[in-house]
Design a protein around this motif. Structure first.
Motif, PDB file in Angstrom:
ATOM      1  N   LEU A  35       0.871  -1.128  -0.254  1.00  0.00           N
ATOM      2  CA  LEU A  35      -0.195  -0.038  -0.114  1.00  0.00           C
ATOM      3  C   LEU A  35       0.799   1.417  -0.012  1.00  0.00           C
ATOM      4  O   LEU A  35       1.524   1.541   0.942  1.00  0.00           O
ATOM      5  N   GLU A  36       0.659   1.894  -0.960  1.00  0.00           N
ATOM      6  CA  GLU A  36       1.623   3.332  -1.237  1.00  0.00           C
ATOM      7  C   GLU A  36       0.723   4.438  -1.536  1.00  0.00           C
ATOM      8  O   GLU A  36       0.117   4.492  -2.416  1.00  0.00           O
ATOM      9  N   ARG A  37       0.990   5.386  -0.437  1.00  0.00           N
ATOM     10  CA  ARG A  37       0.102   6.696  -0.581  1.00  0.00           C
ATOM     11  C   ARG A  37       0.419   7.290  -1.877  1.00  0.00           C
ATOM     12  O   ARG A  37      -0.263   7.812  -2.520  1.00  0.00           O
ATOM     13  N   GLY A  43       9.396   8.446  -2.393  1.00  0.00           N
ATOM     14  CA  GLY A  43       9.690   8.809  -1.101  1.00  0.00           C
ATOM     15  C   GLY A  43      11.145   9.268  -0.843  1.00  0.00           C
ATOM     16  O   GLY A  43      11.963   9.615  -1.990  1.00  0.00           O
ATOM     17  N   ALA A  44      11.845   8.860   0.207  1.00  0.00           N
ATOM     18  CA  ALA A  44      13.399   9.039   0.324  1.00  0.00           C
ATOM     19  C   ALA A  44      14.211   8.300  -0.766  1.00  0.00           C
ATOM     20  O   ALA A  44      15.243   8.849  -1.284  1.00  0.00           O
ATOM     21  N   SER A  45      13.374   7.041  -1.285  1.00  0.00           N
ATOM     22  CA  SER A  45      14.180   6.456  -2.327  1.00  0.00           C
ATOM     23  C   SER A  45      14.395   7.120  -3.697  1.00  0.00           C
ATOM     24  O   SER A  45      15.352   6.709  -4.112  1.00  0.00           O
ATOM     25  N   ARG A  46      13.482   7.954  -3.935  1.00  0.00           N
ATOM     26  CA  ARG A  46      13.685   8.864  -5.196  1.00  0.00           C
ATOM     27  C   ARG A  46      15.032   9.591  -5.245  1.00  0.00           C
ATOM     28  O   ARG A  46      15.586   9.958  -6.115  1.00  0.00           O
ATOM     29  N   GLY A  50      22.308   6.374  -3.441  1.00  0.00           N
ATOM     30  CA  GLY A  50      22.197   5.052  -3.863  1.00  0.00           C
ATOM     31  C   GLY A  50      23.734   4.270  -3.766  1.00  0.00           C
ATOM     32  O   GLY A  50      24.018   3.496  -4.267  1.00  0.00           O
ATOM     33  N   LEU A  51      24.681   4.936  -2.783  1.00  0.00           N
ATOM     34  CA  LEU A  51      25.871   4.327  -2.706  1.00  0.00           C
ATOM     35  C   LEU A  51      26.071   3.292  -1.648  1.00  0.00           C
ATOM     36  O   LEU A  51      25.570   3.499  -0.730  1.00  0.00           O
ATOM     37  N   HIS A  52      26.727   2.193  -1.828  1.00  0.00           N
ATOM     38  CA  HIS A  52      26.919   1.311  -1.155  1.00  0.00           C
ATOM     39  C   HIS A  52      28.453   1.288  -0.575  1.00  0.00           C
ATOM     40  O   HIS A  52      29.581   0.929  -1.360  1.00  0.00           O
ATOM     41  N   ALA A 163      -3.479   5.629   0.339  1.00  0.00           N
ATOM     42  CA  ALA A 163      -2.995   5.912   1.702  1.00  0.00           C
ATOM     43  C   ALA A 163      -3.518   5.095   2.978  1.00  0.00           C
ATOM     44  O   ALA A 163      -4.652   4.756   2.726  1.00  0.00           O
ATOM     45  N   VAL A 164      -2.653   4.728   3.889  1.00  0.00           N
ATOM     46  CA  VAL A 164      -3.114   3.881   5.075  1.00  0.00           C
ATOM     47  C   VAL A 164      -3.539   5.107   5.936  1.00  0.00           C
ATOM     48  O   VAL A 164      -2.542   5.988   6.403  1.00  0.00           O
ATOM     49  N   THR A 165      -4.735   5.155   6.486  1.00  0.00           N
ATOM     50  CA  THR A 165      -5.030   6.145   7.387  1.00  0.00           C
ATOM     51  C   THR A 165      -5.404   5.735   8.612  1.00  0.00           C
ATOM     52  O   THR A 165      -5.503   6.700   9.843  1.00  0.00           O
ATOM     53  N   CYS A 300      15.043  13.991   3.551  1.00  0.00           N
ATOM     54  CA  CYS A 300      15.234  13.527   4.801  1.00  0.00           C
ATOM     55  C   CYS A 300      15.279  12.020   4.853  1.00  0.00           C
ATOM     56  O   CYS A 300      14.938  11.535   4.010  1.00  0.00           O
ATOM     57  N   ASP A 301      15.655  11.394   6.120  1.00  0.00           N
ATOM     58  CA  ASP A 301      15.542   9.961   6.216  1.00  0.00           C
ATOM     59  C   ASP A 301      15.324   9.751   7.923  1.00  0.00           C
ATOM     60  O   ASP A 301      15.741  10.873   8.623  1.00  0.00           O
ATOM     61  N   ALA A 302      14.938   8.648   8.172  1.00  0.00           N
ATOM     62  CA  ALA A 302      14.707   8.319   9.428  1.00  0.00           C
ATOM     63  C   ALA A 302      15.863   7.770  10.171  1.00  0.00           C
ATOM     64  O   ALA A 302      16.433   6.843   9.607  1.00  0.00           O
ATOM     65  N   TYR A 331      19.186   2.422   1.120  1.00  0.00           N
ATOM     66  CA  TYR A 331      19.546   1.490  -0.182  1.00  0.00           C
ATOM     67  C   TYR A 331      20.323   0.383   0.350  1.00  0.00           C
ATOM     68  O   TYR A 331      19.730  -0.805   0.096  1.00  0.00           O
ATOM     69  N   ARG A 332      21.539   0.608   0.915  1.00  0.00           N
ATOM     70  CA  ARG A 332      22.420  -0.339   0.920  1.00  0.00           C
ATOM     71  C   ARG A 332      22.526  -1.462   2.192  1.00  0.00           C
ATOM     72  O   ARG A 332      22.749  -2.616   1.805  1.00  0.00           O
ATOM     73  N   LEU A 333      21.379  -1.215   2.852  1.00  0.00           N
ATOM     74  CA  LEU A 333      20.899  -1.918   4.096  1.00  0.00           C
ATOM     75  C   LEU A 333      19.507  -2.649   3.861  1.00  0.00           C
ATOM     76  O   LEU A 333      19.157  -3.692   4.373  1.00  0.00           O
TER      77      LEU A 333
END
Ligand SMILES: Cc1cc2nc3c(=O)[nH]c(=O)nc-3n(C[C@H](O)[C@H](O)[C@H](O)COP(=O)(O)OP(=O)(O)OC[C@H]3O[C@@H](n4cnc5c(N)ncnc54)[C@H](O)[C@@H]3O)c2cc1C
Length: 360
Positions: A35-37, A43-46, A50-52, A163-165, A300-302, A331-333
């Motif tokens: 489920l993707e809003r 999100g952050a992925s865009r 992307g460096l490992h 969205a999950v509400t 941003c990231d968590a 990404y890397r993890l």
């Protein structure tokens, strides 16, 4: 379709989609929904560089690093169209830090001292040394998420702009309220909301995890990398220079100290302070690139309190699992986070193998 699924993954970023991919690889008969809003990979992925980097500050993160590195290597070997590209890499640190560098990098990275930095645009600071390390790669993360989503889509219910509400753990199942007005009942839920940990649907469930959201900034340097150019990691500064070969420019990522960022705040673009901070650091190592750092990516990231990604049940019953807070390394993890999430799905809620066989 029937609303009931075995597992619902909430959030279609690299961690959510990787988790869905992992669950289906292990148990192809799982009735699964993503489920993707927004749209998957937005999100952050865009924004990810992307460096490992094959390192980890703790044994657990090094273990996750080794697992993930091997996972991406196998994925690429199985399908060369996976958008993950091996890259040469050098680490720059004080010459006195040879011990800590060896300790922090995984065994297979085998940091080897080099006399000169094999990166013509970068110079060492006074008292600094460089090491070549093995195992580095980088990904076009949004493209990777699409690649994974394509694999998942024909075996699962991938819902975008949904969205999950509300998340309501109940005996025997979890009720998910959706923005569409529907209710989806899932045996187990994996929450992978990236930096949206404060989302109203799960704010109270996630509060005990003490996840915080930090600004992540990278500058784009308007200079074309040459074939064979690799990444340079500035170990002490937690910064790196990355040649984005497919985009035709360099990227300079450096650490921001801005905490408690709202991922839904309207984008303001790079600020004068962010630009100056990044350029000042870049000027010390690559003076020819600093003035060409004219744009970038800001999001941003968590982050978890101990800087180890969290894969943790957040309800009394263990039916709702949080997966994320990968501290700027999502990404890397992601493969290791996804594997740990799949491991934690209670066996009782795994699909019945008989049904699995009949579904094939
Ligand atoms: C500028 C930048 C550079 C980075 N560079 C690197 C790097 O070099 N290497 C690295 O490993 N990592 C890097 N990262 C970190 C990495 O990109 C993230 O850790 C990773 O993308 C997080 O993935 P995720 O799936 O947890 O989150 P996301 O990609 O943010 O996905 C979460 C998804 O949840 C969805 N969502 C939110 N609320 C709801 C809701 N109510 N209902 C349904 N869906 C919802 C969102 O729309 C989003 O798509 C970088 C991050 C940034 C910002």
């Amino acid at each position: 379709m029937s609303g009931d699924v075995d597992v619902a993954v909430v959030g279609g970023g690299v961690i959510g989609v990787m988790t869905a991919h992992e669950i289906l690889s292990r148990s192809p008969g799982t009735r699964l929904a993503v489920l993707e809003r927004d749209a998957v990979g937005q999100g952050a992925s865009r924004r990810s560089a992307g460096l490992h980097i094959p390192r980890g500050a703790t044994p657990r993160v090094r273990e996750m690093t080794e697992y993930s590195e091997d996972f991406y290597r196998r994925l690429r070997a199985a399908d060369p169209s996976v958008p993950v590209t091996p890259l040469p890499m050098h680490v720059v640190a004080p010459a006195s830090a040879a011990g800590p560098v060896r300790e922090r990098y995984v065994r297979t990275a085998a940091p080897a001292p080099v006399r000169e930095l094999d990166a013509p645009r970068v110079r060492l600071g006074p008292g600094e040394a460089a090491w070549r390390v093995a195992g580095c790669q980088y990904a076009d993360v949004p493209a990777l998420v699409q690649w994974l989503a394509r694999k998942v889509r024909h075996r699962a219910d991938v819902r975008e702009a949904v969205a999950v509400t509300g998340v309501e753990p109940a005996p025997g199942a979890v009720r998910l309220r959706l923005g569409t007005g529907e209710v989806l009942t899932a045996g187990q839920v994996v929450l992978a909301p990236g930096p949206w940990t404060g989302g109203p649907a799960w704010r109270d469930l996630l509060a005990p995890l003490e996840v915080r959201v930090k600004r992540v900034v990278a500058l784009h340097v308007a200079a074309a990398p040459a074939p064979g150019d690799g990444a340079v990691v500035l170990e002490e500064q937690d910064a790196f220079l990355l040649p984005l070969h497919e985009r035709g420019h360099w990227l300079f990522s450096y650490t921001s100290r801005q905490w408690d960022v709202d991922p839904d705040a309207p984008p303001r673009g790079l600020t004068a302070g962010q630009l100056a901070e990044g350029r000042d650091l870049l000027r010390r190592y690559a003076p020819g690139l600093a003035d060409r750092a004219v744009s970038g990516r800001v999001f941003c990231d968590a982050y978890s309190p101990d800087r180890v990604p969290l894969i943790q049940p957040v309800d009394g019953d263990g039916r709702v699992l949080f997966a994320g807070a990968a501290n700027g390394s999502g990404y890397r993890l992601a493969p290791a986070v996804a594997a740990a999430a799949a491991d934690r799905l209670a066996p009782a809620r795994r699909p019945d193998p008989h049904r699995e066989r009949s579904d094939r």
